[in-house]
Design an enzyme around this catalytic site. Sequence first.
Site, PDB file in Angstrom:
ATOM      1  N   CYS A 268       5.641   5.976  -4.676  1.00 36.49           N
ATOM      2  CA  CYS A 268       5.864   7.242  -3.975  1.00 36.49           C
ATOM      3  C   CYS A 268       6.170   7.023  -2.498  1.00 36.49           C
ATOM      4  O   CYS A 268       7.156   7.535  -1.971  1.00 36.49           O
ATOM      5  CB  CYS A 268       4.647   8.147  -4.125  1.00 36.49           C
ATOM      6  SG  CYS A 268       4.770   9.691  -3.188  1.00 36.49           S
TER       7      CYS A 268
ATOM      8  N   ASP B 144       0.862   8.991 -13.092  1.00 36.08           N
ATOM      9  CA  ASP B 144       2.022   8.812 -13.963  1.00 36.08           C
ATOM     10  C   ASP B 144       1.762   7.903 -15.154  1.00 36.08           C
ATOM     11  O   ASP B 144       2.452   7.993 -16.165  1.00 36.08           O
ATOM     12  CB  ASP B 144       3.196   8.239 -13.153  1.00 36.08           C
ATOM     13  CG  ASP B 144       3.778   9.254 -12.173  1.00 36.08           C
ATOM     14  OD1 ASP B 144       3.230  10.368 -12.081  1.00 36.08           O
ATOM     15  OD2 ASP B 144       4.766   8.925 -11.497  1.00 36.08           O
TER      16      ASP B 144
ATOM     17  N   LEU C 247       0.845  -1.184   0.000  1.00 39.43           N
ATOM     18  CA  LEU C 247       0.000   0.000   0.000  1.00 39.43           C
ATOM     19  C   LEU C 247       0.891   1.248   0.000  1.00 39.43           C
ATOM     20  O   LEU C 247       1.881   1.314   0.722  1.00 39.43           O
ATOM     21  CB  LEU C 247      -0.887  -0.011   1.247  1.00 39.43           C
ATOM     22  CG  LEU C 247      -1.926   1.097   1.390  1.00 39.43           C
ATOM     23  CD1 LEU C 247      -2.934   1.045   0.266  1.00 39.43           C
ATOM     24  CD2 LEU C 247      -2.642   0.968   2.748  1.00 39.43           C
TER      25      LEU C 247
ATOM     26  N   HIS D  55       7.733  38.660  10.563  1.00 36.87           N
ATOM     27  CA  HIS D  55       9.169  38.964  10.545  1.00 36.87           C
ATOM     28  C   HIS D  55       9.833  38.316  11.759  1.00 36.87           C
ATOM     29  O   HIS D  55       9.303  38.390  12.867  1.00 36.87           O
ATOM     30  CB  HIS D  55       9.366  40.476  10.593  1.00 36.87           C
ATOM     31  CG  HIS D  55      10.804  40.881  10.730  1.00 36.87           C
ATOM     32  ND1 HIS D  55      11.697  40.847   9.673  1.00 36.87           N
ATOM     33  CD2 HIS D  55      11.516  41.313  11.814  1.00 36.87           C
ATOM     34  CE1 HIS D  55      12.882  41.246  10.086  1.00 36.87           C
ATOM     35  NE2 HIS D  55      12.790  41.544  11.377  1.00 36.87           N
TER      36      HIS D  55
ATOM     37  N   GLY E 104      19.982  14.535 -15.240  1.00 35.03           N
ATOM     38  CA  GLY E 104      19.987  15.743 -14.423  1.00 35.03           C
ATOM     39  C   GLY E 104      18.602  16.303 -14.197  1.00 35.03           C
ATOM     40  O   GLY E 104      18.419  17.511 -14.056  1.00 35.03           O
TER      41      GLY E 104
ATOM     42  N   ALA F 223      19.005   7.608 -13.691  1.00 38.61           N
ATOM     43  CA  ALA F 223      17.832   8.435 -13.384  1.00 38.61           C
ATOM     44  C   ALA F 223      17.482   9.260 -14.612  1.00 38.61           C
ATOM     45  O   ALA F 223      17.407  10.491 -14.558  1.00 38.61           O
ATOM     46  CB  ALA F 223      18.125   9.335 -12.185  1.00 38.61           C
TER      47      ALA F 223
ATOM     48  N   GLU G 180      24.048  14.861 -17.886  1.00 40.35           N
ATOM     49  CA  GLU G 180      22.723  15.200 -18.418  1.00 40.35           C
ATOM     50  C   GLU G 180      22.800  15.378 -19.925  1.00 40.35           C
ATOM     51  O   GLU G 180      23.624  16.135 -20.436  1.00 40.35           O
ATOM     52  CB  GLU G 180      22.204  16.485 -17.762  1.00 40.35           C
ATOM     53  CG  GLU G 180      21.014  17.144 -18.440  1.00 40.35           C
ATOM     54  CD  GLU G 180      19.810  16.227 -18.611  1.00 40.35           C
ATOM     55  OE1 GLU G 180      19.168  16.311 -19.675  1.00 40.35           O
ATOM     56  OE2 GLU G 180      19.532  15.427 -17.680  1.00 40.35           O
TER      57      GLU G 180
ATOM     58  N   GLY H  18       2.227   2.501  -2.974  1.00 40.68           N
ATOM     59  CA  GLY H  18       2.851   2.581  -4.284  1.00 40.68           C
ATOM     60  C   GLY H  18       4.316   3.000  -4.230  1.00 40.68           C
ATOM     61  O   GLY H  18       4.962   3.006  -3.180  1.00 40.68           O
TER      62      GLY H  18
END
Length: 474
Positions: free
Chosen positions: A42, A311, A38, A454, A181, A269, A203, A40
Site C-alpha cells: 500500500c 488482503d 515498512l 455554503h 476495468g 490489472a 474488461e 507494505g
Amino acid sequence: MATYYDLVIIGAGPGGYTAAIKGASFGMKVAVVDENKLGGICINRGCIPTKALLHASNIFSMMQHGDEFGVSTDFISFDFAKMQDYKKRSVRRYRGEIQKLFDKNNITFIKGKATIRREKTIEVVGENGKEYLRAKNIIIATGAKPIMPNIPGINLPGVINSDRLLAVPTWNYDRIVIMGGGVIGVEFATIFQALCSKVTIVEKGPHLLGPMDEEVSEALKEQLVKKGITVYCNAMVEEIQREEGLVCTVRHLLTDETTQIKTNQVVVAVGRTPYTEGLLGEDMSLQMEHGRPVVNADFETSEPGIYAIGDVSAKTQLAHVAMAQATYVIENLAGKPHTIRLEAVPNGMFVSLPIVPSCIYTEPEIATVGLTEAKAGELGMKVRCGVYDMGENGKSIIAREEHGFIRLIFEAYSNTIVGAQMMCPRATDMIGEMATAIANGLTAEQLSLAMRAHPTYSEGIAAAIEDAMRQNEK
C-alpha cells in the site's frame, strides 16, 4: 535460541503496522517481519504512490484548462521522471512517519522472509542470516500480489503489472492498454489519460468496477469515454504479440469477434491473489480455502492464537479494511472494548449493513458505502432514494466540475439511511459522514439537522436528503 514476543506480525502493510502500533500501545512486546520495506504494498507500491501520481497528473490536466479561469501560460508540459521523484518523496515521508511510531513504541522491525513453524515459532531468513522468534500470538498480514493471466505474450517486454508500473522512471506511454476495468485499472486510466496517453481499457465483465452499483459504473464509463478513453466490456485480451511495439488481440465475448490494438505498453490489472508463498513450514498447516487462510468471526485461523487479516484473508481488499480488522483483533487480545465496526444493524431492522467505504480516485471521484437500491431490493427491503445532480451545486459550478450525483438510500418506513453512492468531486472525503450515519442508524430527519457550509460540495448531501424527505410527504 528464539526471542520471545507477545505478538509477532508477518507483513508490514496497513494491517500489520496498525496491529503493531495498537498492540504496543496496550503494553505488548511486538515484532513485525516483512521481506520488503515498512509500509507494505500500500505505502510503497500501491495506494500512496498511485494517489501521488493521480494528484500530479490532475494538476497537469487542470493547467491545460487554466484559460477558462483567467490563468494562462505560454507552454505547459510534464516531466514524468520528476513526477516519479515527487511520488517517491511522498512515499518516503509517509513511511518515515510510520517508522517514528515504531521507534516511539519500541516495536522491532525485522526485514526477512518469515515462515511459521509449530508451537508458534517463526523462522526468519534475512540480511543477518537465520533467526527464530516465539510468540504468544501471531497475525498474518502478508497481503496480496497481482494476478498474471496465462495468455500468449504475457511475459513480453512492455507487459507489466500495476506494482512495476509505479516504479518505471521513463515515459513510454503514448499508447497504453489496461487489462482489467476494476479500481486499479480505472485509476491508471485516469492518470495516463490526464497525461495525454491514448488509453484502452479491456474488461472481461459486463461493466467497469465489478460489483459496484451498475448506474455508478455506467456513469463512470460515460465520463471516461467522453475524455477519449476506449472502453471494451465483455471482452478480454487473448494474445499479445511484438510488432513494432505491442499488438493486443482483443476478443469480444458476446460476438466472438476480434480487434487488434497497437500499443506501447500493456498494464495487467485483472486482480490480486493472497500472498502466502513460503508462509507455512512443513511442520505447520492451516485450513485454507481458495488460497486464503480460513478465519472465524474474530479473524482467528484454524490454529488457536494465529490470526489472518487484510488482503490475505478478506474478500474486500482495501487498506482501511485491513486496518479495521487489525484494530478489532488487538482489542480482542487486550480485552478492550471494540472501537470500530465493519457492520451495523440499526434499531428495528433485520439486515446487517456493511459500513466499509469503497473509494475510487477517478475524475470525478467515486465513493460508496452500505447498500445499493438493487441490493436492498434483493434483501426484501423497501427503500426511498434521494438524488441530487451535482451540476446544480455552487462549488461544482465554480470549479467547472459539474458532472456527477449523490444518491442516498433510506429504509422506507423508518427513514433510516442504509446506503450512499457518490460520484462527484471530494466524494472520497464526504463518504465518511455517510458511513458514520449508517453505523449509528441515523434517519433522514436527524441528518437534515446538520448545517452544511455554503458553498461546498457537501451541500449536495443536504439536497439529496431533502429529495428523499419530499418523497416521504407524497
